[in-house]
Write an enzyme that holds these catalytic residues in place. Sequence first.
Site, PDB file in Angstrom:
ATOM      1  N   SER A 182       0.816  -1.220   0.000  1.00 30.96           N
ATOM      2  CA  SER A 182       0.000   0.000   0.000  1.00 30.96           C
ATOM      3  C   SER A 182       0.847   1.265   0.000  1.00 30.96           C
ATOM      4  O   SER A 182       0.369   2.331  -0.382  1.00 30.96           O
ATOM      5  CB  SER A 182      -0.929   0.002   1.219  1.00 30.96           C
ATOM      6  OG  SER A 182      -0.162  -0.182   2.383  1.00 30.96           O
TER       7      SER A 182
ATOM      8  N   TYR B  72      11.876  -5.326  17.640  1.00 26.24           N
ATOM      9  CA  TYR B  72      12.090  -5.235  16.186  1.00 26.24           C
ATOM     10  C   TYR B  72      13.353  -6.003  15.800  1.00 26.24           C
ATOM     11  O   TYR B  72      13.342  -6.804  14.855  1.00 26.24           O
ATOM     12  CB  TYR B  72      12.206  -3.764  15.819  1.00 26.24           C
ATOM     13  CG  TYR B  72      12.271  -3.471  14.327  1.00 26.24           C
ATOM     14  CD1 TYR B  72      11.165  -3.674  13.506  1.00 26.24           C
ATOM     15  CD2 TYR B  72      13.436  -2.960  13.756  1.00 26.24           C
ATOM     16  CE1 TYR B  72      11.225  -3.374  12.139  1.00 26.24           C
ATOM     17  CE2 TYR B  72      13.501  -2.656  12.399  1.00 26.24           C
ATOM     18  CZ  TYR B  72      12.386  -2.860  11.598  1.00 26.24           C
ATOM     19  OH  TYR B  72      12.446  -2.562  10.252  1.00 26.24           O
TER      20      TYR B  72
ATOM     21  N   ALA C 100      14.797  -8.398  17.448  1.00 18.32           N
ATOM     22  CA  ALA C 100      14.557  -9.847  17.646  1.00 18.32           C
ATOM     23  C   ALA C 100      13.872 -10.417  16.409  1.00 18.32           C
ATOM     24  O   ALA C 100      14.223 -11.491  15.919  1.00 18.32           O
ATOM     25  CB  ALA C 100      13.703 -10.066  18.893  1.00 18.32           C
TER      26      ALA C 100
END
Length: 261
Positions: free
Chosen positions: A39, A167, A169
């Site tokens: 998108s 994030y 991880a």
Amino acid sequence: MQIQIGAPSIRYPTPTIMNKPGDVMNGVQNKKVLVTGTSRGIGRAIAQEFARNGAHVFGTATSESSHSEFEGFCVADFSTRAGIQQCVEFVGEIQPDIVINNAGINSPASFESIDSDRFLEIQQVNVLAPMEICRAAIPFMVANSWGRVVNISSVWSKISKEHRAPYSASKFALDGLTLALAIEYAQHNVLANCVAPGFVDTDMTRGILGDDGIKNLLRNVPIGRLAQPDEIAKFVVWLASENNTYITGQNIAVDGGFTRA
Ligand code: NAP
């Protein structure tokens, strides 16, 4: 004495389709490509670059927003298992030659304030969804003896910083997943890599860093500016094309030199 390295090309077949000199074929023409998160941002640029190069492009997002640009579109929210399953079924319908797992989320938080449910949501969108999508797509790639997977990781899959635990991880895990997949399917000519963008001018970067954050950050980026989404997209399309015949299992930074400075 002659040393023979490895068995005669049984496990690692040479590519069946090669570009000849002067051939205008760009290596993705007529390929069926699934790109998640189309998108906006990087995913949109990747989808547009594939389309420009003659691929059949299928997109996803959490709402219908951009569906008209694509040959097919799946509305799926990967923060729910049902949403992932919808996308898995879509994969079964389109039988893609190429999968680009791009959709991802990040919500920086100090380590002590990490919310466990949000942590799991980030792992689900950033790792579980790519894993399920790959599992659904790989049998078709194996049947064709050709396939390409590019998973969009991050510089925070190579290094990290404060407030990035959930994030990082997820993105380190995505790299590990991609590497294992690459090794398991190389013998079928299915090549899998991560691309690790640095700081790209998208909603995600502007939302997290703001103008001041971006200004500070750019002091540490040798090229001295944000990347534009199409600078990531061009490399992703090449990596996923027939022109890439020997790169697999890598996590390649496109970061203006950030992780090496
Ligand atoms: P973005 O502008 O925030 O766009 C994210 C895309 O992912 C959108 O299409 C969004 O769809 C989709 N998405 C978000 N949440 C989703 C969910 N729960 N289920 C399914 N789809 C979801 O992000 P971006 O900056 O282009 O980043 C794209 C990828 O690159 C991410 O994996 C990100 O981690 C990685 N990356 C970005 C940067 C950067 O500097 N921007 C750097 C390194 C890595 P909706 O519009 O429907 O929400």
